[in-house]
Write a protein that holds these residues in place. Structure first.
Motif, PDB file in Angstrom:
ATOM      1  N   LEU A  23       0.174   9.813   0.877  1.00 26.98           N
ATOM      2  CA  LEU A  23       0.627  10.564   1.229  1.00 26.98           C
ATOM      3  C   LEU A  23       2.620  10.517   1.242  1.00 26.98           C
ATOM      4  O   LEU A  23       3.267   9.387   1.518  1.00 26.98           O
ATOM      5  N   PRO A  24       3.850  12.198   0.530  1.00 21.54           N
ATOM      6  CA  PRO A  24       4.461  11.348   1.211  1.00 21.54           C
ATOM      7  C   PRO A  24       5.328  10.281   1.848  1.00 21.54           C
ATOM      8  O   PRO A  24       6.187   9.900   2.181  1.00 21.54           O
ATOM      9  N   GLU A  25       4.512  10.861   3.288  1.00 23.97           N
ATOM     10  CA  GLU A  25       4.571  10.007   4.260  1.00 23.97           C
ATOM     11  C   GLU A  25       4.874   8.293   4.654  1.00 23.97           C
ATOM     12  O   GLU A  25       5.643   7.867   4.955  1.00 23.97           O
ATOM     13  N   GLU A  26       3.647   7.992   3.517  1.00 25.23           N
ATOM     14  CA  GLU A  26       3.227   7.126   3.274  1.00 25.23           C
ATOM     15  C   GLU A  26       4.506   5.941   2.304  1.00 25.23           C
ATOM     16  O   GLU A  26       4.071   4.902   2.066  1.00 25.23           O
ATOM     17  N   VAL A  38       5.591   1.100   0.156  1.00 25.17           N
ATOM     18  CA  VAL A  38       4.410   1.442  -0.887  1.00 25.17           C
ATOM     19  C   VAL A  38       5.379   1.994  -2.203  1.00 25.17           C
ATOM     20  O   VAL A  38       4.772   2.115  -3.422  1.00 25.17           O
ATOM     21  N   LEU A  39       6.449   3.100  -2.063  1.00 26.89           N
ATOM     22  CA  LEU A  39       7.431   3.222  -3.404  1.00 26.89           C
ATOM     23  C   LEU A  39       7.365   2.514  -3.998  1.00 26.89           C
ATOM     24  O   LEU A  39       7.404   2.720  -5.047  1.00 26.89           O
ATOM     25  N   ASP A  40       8.090   1.210  -3.642  1.00 32.48           N
ATOM     26  CA  ASP A  40       8.311   0.169  -4.678  1.00 32.48           C
ATOM     27  C   ASP A  40       7.149  -0.018  -5.355  1.00 32.48           C
ATOM     28  O   ASP A  40       7.326  -0.215  -6.996  1.00 32.48           O
ATOM     29  N   LEU A  43       5.385   2.169  -8.233  1.00 30.93           N
ATOM     30  CA  LEU A  43       6.432   1.779  -9.333  1.00 30.93           C
ATOM     31  C   LEU A  43       6.624   0.680 -10.180  1.00 30.93           C
ATOM     32  O   LEU A  43       6.396   0.527 -11.680  1.00 30.93           O
ATOM     33  N   HIS A  44       5.953  -0.523  -9.618  1.00 31.78           N
ATOM     34  CA  HIS A  44       5.567  -1.455 -10.278  1.00 31.78           C
ATOM     35  C   HIS A  44       4.635  -1.546 -10.479  1.00 31.78           C
ATOM     36  O   HIS A  44       4.315  -2.579 -11.876  1.00 31.78           O
ATOM     37  N   LEU A  45       3.881  -0.865 -10.446  1.00 35.09           N
ATOM     38  CA  LEU A  45       2.163  -0.797 -10.257  1.00 35.09           C
ATOM     39  C   LEU A  45       2.528   0.352 -11.654  1.00 35.09           C
ATOM     40  O   LEU A  45       1.731   0.148 -13.073  1.00 35.09           O
ATOM     41  N   VAL A  46       3.664   0.857 -12.186  1.00 36.29           N
ATOM     42  CA  VAL A  46       3.686   2.148 -13.478  1.00 36.29           C
ATOM     43  C   VAL A  46       4.065   0.899 -14.426  1.00 36.29           C
ATOM     44  O   VAL A  46       3.820   1.319 -14.620  1.00 36.29           O
ATOM     45  N   VAL A  95      14.981   6.230  -7.304  1.00 39.04           N
ATOM     46  CA  VAL A  95      15.568   7.328  -7.988  1.00 39.04           C
ATOM     47  C   VAL A  95      14.566   7.519  -8.700  1.00 39.04           C
ATOM     48  O   VAL A  95      14.582   8.302  -9.455  1.00 39.04           O
ATOM     49  N   ALA A  96      13.274   7.445  -8.877  1.00 40.60           N
ATOM     50  CA  ALA A  96      12.083   7.266  -9.034  1.00 40.60           C
ATOM     51  C   ALA A  96      11.683   9.165  -9.428  1.00 40.60           C
ATOM     52  O   ALA A  96      10.467   9.155  -9.876  1.00 40.60           O
ATOM     53  N   GLY A  97      12.379  10.017  -7.806  1.00 46.72           N
ATOM     54  CA  GLY A  97      10.752  10.615  -8.132  1.00 46.72           C
ATOM     55  C   GLY A  97       9.338  11.076  -7.304  1.00 46.72           C
ATOM     56  O   GLY A  97       9.508  12.366  -7.074  1.00 46.72           O
ATOM     57  N   GLY A  98       9.810  10.335  -6.604  1.00 48.91           N
ATOM     58  CA  GLY A  98       8.896  10.129  -5.291  1.00 48.91           C
ATOM     59  C   GLY A  98       6.745   9.505  -5.510  1.00 48.91           C
ATOM     60  O   GLY A  98       7.031   9.539  -6.957  1.00 48.91           O
ATOM     61  N   LEU A  99       6.823   9.137  -4.713  1.00 47.84           N
ATOM     62  CA  LEU A  99       5.109   9.543  -4.620  1.00 47.84           C
ATOM     63  C   LEU A  99       4.438   9.886  -5.665  1.00 47.84           C
ATOM     64  O   LEU A  99       3.523   9.131  -6.738  1.00 47.84           O
ATOM     65  N   ALA A 100       4.276  11.531  -5.821  1.00 46.44           N
ATOM     66  CA  ALA A 100       3.962  11.920  -6.474  1.00 46.44           C
ATOM     67  C   ALA A 100       3.933  12.266  -7.711  1.00 46.44           C
ATOM     68  O   ALA A 100       3.285  12.139  -8.188  1.00 46.44           O
ATOM     69  N   GLU A 101       5.261  11.979  -8.370  1.00 41.67           N
ATOM     70  CA  GLU A 101       5.304  12.136  -9.633  1.00 41.67           C
ATOM     71  C   GLU A 101       5.383  10.176 -10.181  1.00 41.67           C
ATOM     72  O   GLU A 101       4.587  10.424 -11.520  1.00 41.67           O
TER      73      GLU A 101
END
Length: 220
Positions: A23-26, A38-40, A43-46, A95-101
């Motif tokens: 979820l965005p709030e996570e 979580v966002l970091d 990105l690492h998983l990508v 600057v990666a566009g958020g979790l959804a992206e």
């Protein structure tokens, strides 16, 4: 026992389901990676999945220079190196566009990796990060990294953990690095956390491990 391709498919499927459900709030919730939100980590998983895709499309001349266990011996970063990676990942993630992206990109990448893995012969040699590996050994490294980071992702979230076969592979690799069994009282998730330094060893662990305790974490 699953084949390496089946192992990676199950591991990626389980993790991708959790990444997609974030979820965005996570985004700024902590993870099992010290200093990483979580966002970091997403990105690492990508980046991890992209490594797999590139490696499977990078034929290499033999002989193999590493395998599914030996690959991890070099992964012993210092505290300063950890801090540097965390900082650079935070800058990129912001600057990666958020979790959804990011979750959408991750889902596309892992789907592509699993398709390419199915089309690659087990003994084909591929190049990744300066190593030459058999394709099956590469798939193990991808599954192990995904399983450990799955544990990181859900460390502070009420979400399912990795597929059992993925954690079993993490344990197999850790025991290969240790050249012996991990304590029988550790389940596979505990083995993954303690073997990679996510959880500290207590006095009972050190007593069970003996002099081998000084070798922990086995990789980071």
């Amino acid at each position: 026992m699953p084949s390496p391709t089946e192992l990676l498919t199950a591991t990626y499927r389980s993790l991708s389901e959790q990444v997609t459900a974030l979820l965005p709030e996570e985004a700024w919730q902590p993870t099992g990676c010290a200093g990483w939100a979580v966002l970091d980590l997403t990105l690492h998983l990508v980046d991890d999945a992209r490594r797999g895709l590139v490696a499977l499309a990078t034929p290499a001349d033999g002989p193999a220079t590493s395998d599914a266990v030996a690959y991890w011996r070099a992964w012993q970063p210092t505290g300063a190196q950890d801090e540097d990676v965390a900082w650079r990942t935070r800058v990129r993630a912001s600057v990666a566009g958020g979790l959804a992206e990011l979750s959408a990109v991750y889902a596309e990448l892992v789907a592509a990796v699993t398709v390419l893995a199915e089309r690659t012969a087990p003994d084909d040699l591929v190049g990744t990060q300066g190593h030459v590996l058999r394709a099956d050994d590469l798939l193990s490294t991808l599954a192990v990294e995904a399983a450990v980071h799955h544990l990181d992702l859900v460390a502070h979230l009420d979400r399912p953990g990795p597929a059992p076969e993925a954690l079993a592979e993490v344990r197999r690799v850790l025991e290969g690095l240790l050249d012996g069994p991990l304590p029988a009282g550790w389940d596979d998730a505990t083995a993954a956390r303690r073997g990679t330094g996510r959880a500290p060893l207590d006095d009972a662990d050190r007593a069970a491990l003996g002099s081998s305790a000084e070798r922990f974490p086995l990789f980071g």
